[in-house]
Design an enzyme around this catalytic site. Structure first.
Site, PDB file in Angstrom:
ATOM      1  N   LYS A   1       0.752   0.178  15.169  1.00 49.38           N
ATOM      2  CA  LYS A   1       2.133   0.074  15.626  1.00 49.38           C
ATOM      3  C   LYS A   1       2.433  -1.134  16.514  1.00 49.38           C
ATOM      4  O   LYS A   1       3.611  -1.475  16.719  1.00 49.38           O
ATOM      5  CB  LYS A   1       2.528   1.347  16.411  1.00 49.38           C
TER       6      LYS A   1
ATOM      7  N   TYR B   1       3.819   6.654  10.273  1.00 52.38           N
ATOM      8  CA  TYR B   1       2.972   5.510   9.916  1.00 52.38           C
ATOM      9  C   TYR B   1       3.786   4.417   9.234  1.00 52.38           C
ATOM     10  O   TYR B   1       3.636   3.222   9.532  1.00 52.38           O
ATOM     11  CB  TYR B   1       1.827   5.968   9.012  1.00 52.38           C
TER      12      TYR B   1
ATOM     13  N   TYR C   1      -9.242   5.695   7.209  1.00 52.18           N
ATOM     14  CA  TYR C   1      -9.409   6.069   8.612  1.00 52.18           C
ATOM     15  C   TYR C   1     -10.449   7.183   8.641  1.00 52.18           C
ATOM     16  O   TYR C   1     -10.186   8.278   8.125  1.00 52.18           O
ATOM     17  CB  TYR C   1      -8.084   6.561   9.208  1.00 52.18           C
TER      18      TYR C   1
ATOM     19  N   HIS D   1       0.834  -1.201   0.000  1.00 52.77           N
ATOM     20  CA  HIS D   1       0.000   0.000   0.000  1.00 52.77           C
ATOM     21  C   HIS D   1       0.866   1.247   0.000  1.00 52.77           C
ATOM     22  O   HIS D   1       1.790   1.365   0.789  1.00 52.77           O
ATOM     23  CB  HIS D   1      -0.931   0.006   1.218  1.00 52.77           C
TER      24      HIS D   1
ATOM     25  N   PRO E   1      -4.607   0.641  18.815  1.00 57.06           N
ATOM     26  CA  PRO E   1      -4.280   0.160  17.466  1.00 57.06           C
ATOM     27  C   PRO E   1      -4.371   1.189  16.344  1.00 57.06           C
ATOM     28  O   PRO E   1      -3.984   0.890  15.216  1.00 57.06           O
ATOM     29  CB  PRO E   1      -5.294  -0.975  17.245  1.00 57.06           C
TER      30      PRO E   1
HETATM   31  P1  FAD Z   1       1.544 -11.617  21.591  1.00 58.18           P
HETATM   32  O1  FAD Z   1       1.181 -11.677  20.168  1.00 58.18           O
HETATM   33  O2  FAD Z   1       0.497 -11.277  22.594  1.00 58.18           O
HETATM   34  O3  FAD Z   1       2.179 -13.032  21.968  1.00 58.18           O
HETATM   35  C1  FAD Z   1       2.432 -13.430  23.297  1.00 58.18           C
HETATM   36  C2  FAD Z   1       2.402 -14.931  23.373  1.00 58.18           C
HETATM   37  O4  FAD Z   1       2.794 -15.335  24.684  1.00 58.18           O
HETATM   38  C3  FAD Z   1       1.000 -15.495  23.158  1.00 58.18           C
HETATM   39  O5  FAD Z   1       1.049 -16.480  22.157  1.00 58.18           O
HETATM   40  C4  FAD Z   1       0.612 -16.043  24.519  1.00 58.18           C
HETATM   41  O6  FAD Z   1      -0.231 -17.188  24.404  1.00 58.18           O
HETATM   42  C5  FAD Z   1       1.970 -16.398  25.098  1.00 58.18           C
HETATM   43  N1  FAD Z   1       2.001 -16.440  26.571  1.00 58.18           N
HETATM   44  C6  FAD Z   1       1.435 -15.582  27.449  1.00 58.18           C
HETATM   45  N2  FAD Z   1       1.710 -15.952  28.719  1.00 58.18           N
HETATM   46  C7  FAD Z   1       2.488 -17.053  28.631  1.00 58.18           C
HETATM   47  C8  FAD Z   1       3.098 -17.893  29.605  1.00 58.18           C
HETATM   48  N3  FAD Z   1       2.965 -17.673  30.919  1.00 58.18           N
HETATM   49  N4  FAD Z   1       3.827 -18.946  29.177  1.00 58.18           N
HETATM   50  C9  FAD Z   1       3.988 -19.200  27.843  1.00 58.18           C
HETATM   51  N5  FAD Z   1       3.415 -18.433  26.882  1.00 58.18           N
HETATM   52  C10 FAD Z   1       2.686 -17.365  27.274  1.00 58.18           C
HETATM   53  N6  FAD Z   1      -2.132  -4.179  16.780  1.00 58.18           N
HETATM   54  C11 FAD Z   1      -2.310  -3.468  15.696  1.00 58.18           C
HETATM   55  O7  FAD Z   1      -1.377  -2.811  15.257  1.00 58.18           O
HETATM   56  N7  FAD Z   1      -3.533  -3.496  15.052  1.00 58.18           N
HETATM   57  C12 FAD Z   1      -4.589  -4.238  15.518  1.00 58.18           C
HETATM   58  O8  FAD Z   1      -5.650  -4.253  14.930  1.00 58.18           O
HETATM   59  C13 FAD Z   1      -4.433  -4.976  16.673  1.00 58.18           C
HETATM   60  N8  FAD Z   1      -5.454  -5.711  17.183  1.00 58.18           N
HETATM   61  C14 FAD Z   1      -5.248  -6.407  18.343  1.00 58.18           C
HETATM   62  C15 FAD Z   1      -6.287  -7.140  18.908  1.00 58.18           C
HETATM   63  C16 FAD Z   1      -6.118  -7.834  20.123  1.00 58.18           C
HETATM   64  C17 FAD Z   1      -7.271  -8.618  20.720  1.00 58.18           C
HETATM   65  C18 FAD Z   1      -4.842  -7.782  20.766  1.00 58.18           C
HETATM   66  C19 FAD Z   1      -4.619  -8.515  22.085  1.00 58.18           C
HETATM   67  C20 FAD Z   1      -3.801  -7.053  20.175  1.00 58.18           C
HETATM   68  C21 FAD Z   1      -3.998  -6.367  18.980  1.00 58.18           C
HETATM   69  N9  FAD Z   1      -2.970  -5.626  18.380  1.00 58.18           N
HETATM   70  C22 FAD Z   1      -3.153  -4.921  17.271  1.00 58.18           C
HETATM   71  C23 FAD Z   1      -1.648  -5.582  18.914  1.00 58.18           C
HETATM   72  C24 FAD Z   1      -0.711  -6.590  18.251  1.00 58.18           C
HETATM   73  O9  FAD Z   1      -1.440  -7.704  17.820  1.00 58.18           O
HETATM   74  C25 FAD Z   1       0.331  -6.929  19.299  1.00 58.18           C
HETATM   75  O10 FAD Z   1       1.075  -5.739  19.533  1.00 58.18           O
HETATM   76  C26 FAD Z   1       1.258  -8.084  18.930  1.00 58.18           C
HETATM   77  O11 FAD Z   1       0.537  -9.299  18.991  1.00 58.18           O
HETATM   78  C27 FAD Z   1       2.436  -8.149  19.908  1.00 58.18           C
HETATM   79  O12 FAD Z   1       3.171  -9.318  19.688  1.00 58.18           O
HETATM   80  P2  FAD Z   1       3.888 -10.056  20.892  1.00 58.18           P
HETATM   81  O13 FAD Z   1       4.636 -11.188  20.262  1.00 58.18           O
HETATM   82  O14 FAD Z   1       4.639  -9.076  21.710  1.00 58.18           O
HETATM   83  O15 FAD Z   1       2.732 -10.580  21.846  1.00 58.18           O
HETATM   84  C1  DHB Z   2      -5.439  -2.907  10.832  1.00 55.68           C
HETATM   85  C2  DHB Z   2      -5.393  -2.663  12.162  1.00 55.68           C
HETATM   86  C3  DHB Z   2      -5.035  -1.422  12.616  1.00 55.68           C
HETATM   87  O1  DHB Z   2      -4.976  -1.158  13.924  1.00 55.68           O
HETATM   88  C4  DHB Z   2      -4.721  -0.395  11.738  1.00 55.68           C
HETATM   89  O2  DHB Z   2      -4.396   0.835  12.208  1.00 55.68           O
HETATM   90  C5  DHB Z   2      -4.758  -0.652  10.392  1.00 55.68           C
HETATM   91  C6  DHB Z   2      -5.117  -1.923   9.943  1.00 55.68           C
HETATM   92  C7  DHB Z   2      -5.838  -4.252  10.352  1.00 55.68           C
HETATM   93  O3  DHB Z   2      -6.171  -5.111  11.185  1.00 55.68           O
HETATM   94  O4  DHB Z   2      -5.830  -4.480   9.143  1.00 55.68           O
END
Ligand code: FAD
Ligand code: DHB
Length: 391
Positions: free
Chosen positions: A297, A385, A200, A72, A293
């Protein structure tokens, strides 16, 4: 069980770290509380910054992203019944890739397992011990028995609800927190996107975002009050509300509707932990920080943390140098605070505050008008962004 780097969490941060370390010949074990199926299905983010996409390509795990992801070149801001396009390559020379977090997770798991990597699914870490020494341990349970993973370094990539952050001594930790008075209702729908780029939208009815997953699947979000239950939102009510929020004053745009296959609620929060390291325990990704979100980021910050950490661990493994490990927390936090500010700005600019009044709404429109009128103001949005190369 013994390994050099013990990683808690098989989200994008833990998996990418394990893969980058493997490429440098550094052994790690990943403990993951959930099943493989569960982590591969969890619907989350979709926007991959330029530098993160480049890292995935450079690490040999960008092939499917390049085939199936959508490059994009900008986004559209919609407000006051008008549309304004931001052209990223023109403004800052970079673009983003739309490729779902779940697909990145699938690609990384497949590659780690093909390379003989150890990911222990359904193995929940229960305690991290002896982090003040050079031989910390992680206790974990696979449901049947408690086991111990002995390491030289532990990296907690275990998300916001993991045990990593709570294992830092309370006396050295400071946290910063903001909870917003609204959430997002997110849907996945089997319908081609109604636009070529993400929209947005600010409206008096609330914020809405049109994103996508492929040429056939759309991802959309609606601002909803905190505490909303998806059961309150029938498919028809969701489509009607999205249509109203995206409407242009001249009626020139139409939202396509289709079957909704997933509905979920995401609360909006900003949260930072300082420092991101104590002794031999390091935090990365959501374990250390959360952004609302709106700036897309969360996933990207998690990836940047482990890109820094992989470089630091490589220097430590090669020649025992701890210089980069010692500066990891400060280095990571500079980018974290920049992303916190950008996410806060996008969130407060685009979501009418249910407790705010007309004064705040006029300020939001003025801010959006300024971005539409000024190349300097638009460039500031585009640079943040698409991801700043240096912070
Ligand atoms: P996570 O992806 O949370 O991974 C952590 C992992 O650790 C998980 O698999 C969990 O099961 C595991 N874990 C936890 N505790 C333990 C333990 N005690 N022992 C072993 N394993 C464990 N960001 C955006 O930019 N746009 C979005 O639309 C967006 N939507 C989101 C929706 C939701 C519901 C959530 C929760 C987050 C969203 N985010 C979004 C944020 C983005 O998805 C996260 O920033 C990203 O997943 C971070 O990655 P991570 O690897 O740090 O953590
Ligand atoms: C998506 C999520 C976001 O938080 C965003 O700012 C843009 C796109 C997505 O899930 O595609």
């Amino acid at each position: 069980m013994r390994t050099r780097v013990g990683i808690i969490g098989a989200g994008p941060a833990g998996l990418l770290l394990s893969h980058l370390l493997h490429l440098q010949g550094i052994e790690s074990v990943v403990l993951e509380a959930r099943s493989r199926d569960y982590v591969e299905r969890r619907q989350r983010a979709g926007v991959v910054e330029h530098a993160v996409a480049e890292t995935l390509r450079g690490a040999g795990v960008g092939g499917r992203m390049d085939r199936e992801g959508l490059v994009h070149h900008g986004i559209e801001l919609r407000f006051d019944g008008r549309a304004h396009h931001l052209d990223f390559p023109d403004l800052c020379g970079r673009e983003v890739v739309i490729y779902a977090q779940t697909e990145i997770v699938k690609d990384l798991i497949a590659r780690r397992l093909a390379d003989g990597g150890k990911i222990l699914f359904e193995s929940r870490a229960t305690a991290i011990e002896d982090i003040d020494t050079g031989s910390p341990r992680v206790r974990f349970t696979d449901g049947a028995a408690e086991q111990v993973l002995e390491c030289d370094i532990v990296v907690a990539c275990d998300g916001f609800h993991g045990i990593g952050r709570a294992s830092l001594p309370a006396a050295v930790v400071r946290t910063f927190d903001k909870v917003y008075p609204f959430s997002w209702l997110g849907i996945l729908a089997d319908v081609p996107p109604s636009c070529d780029e993400l929209i947005y939208a600010h409206s008096d009815r609330g914020f809405a975002l049109h994103s996508m997953r492929s040429e056939q699947v759309s991802r959309l979000y609606l601002q909803v009050p905190n505490g909303t239950d998806t059961a309150e939102w029938s498919d028809e009510r969701i489509w009607d509300e999205l249509t109203a929020r995206f409407a242009l004053a001249d009626g020139s745009w139409e939202l396509k509707r289709g079957p909704i296959t997933d509905k979920s609620i995401t609360p909006m929060r900003s949260f930072v932990t300082e420092p991101m390291r104590h002794g031999s325990l390091f935090l990365a990704g959501d374990a250390a920080h959360i952004v609302p979100p709106t700036g897309a980021k969360g996933l990207n910050l998690a990836m940047h943390d482990v890109m820094l950490l992989a470089e630091a661990l490589t220097a430590w493994d090669r020649d025992g140098s701890t210089t980069l490990l010692d500066s990891y927390s400060d280095d990571a936090l500079r980018r974290v605070w920049r992303a916190e500010h950008f996410s806060y700005r996008m969130t407060t600019m685009l979501h009418p505050d249910p407790q705010g009044g007309d004064f705040e709404r006029r300020l939001q429109i003025s801010d959006l008008d300024r971005i539409a009128a000024s190349r300097a103001a638009a460039t500031e949005i585009a640079e943040n962004y698409t991801g700043l190369p240096q912070v």
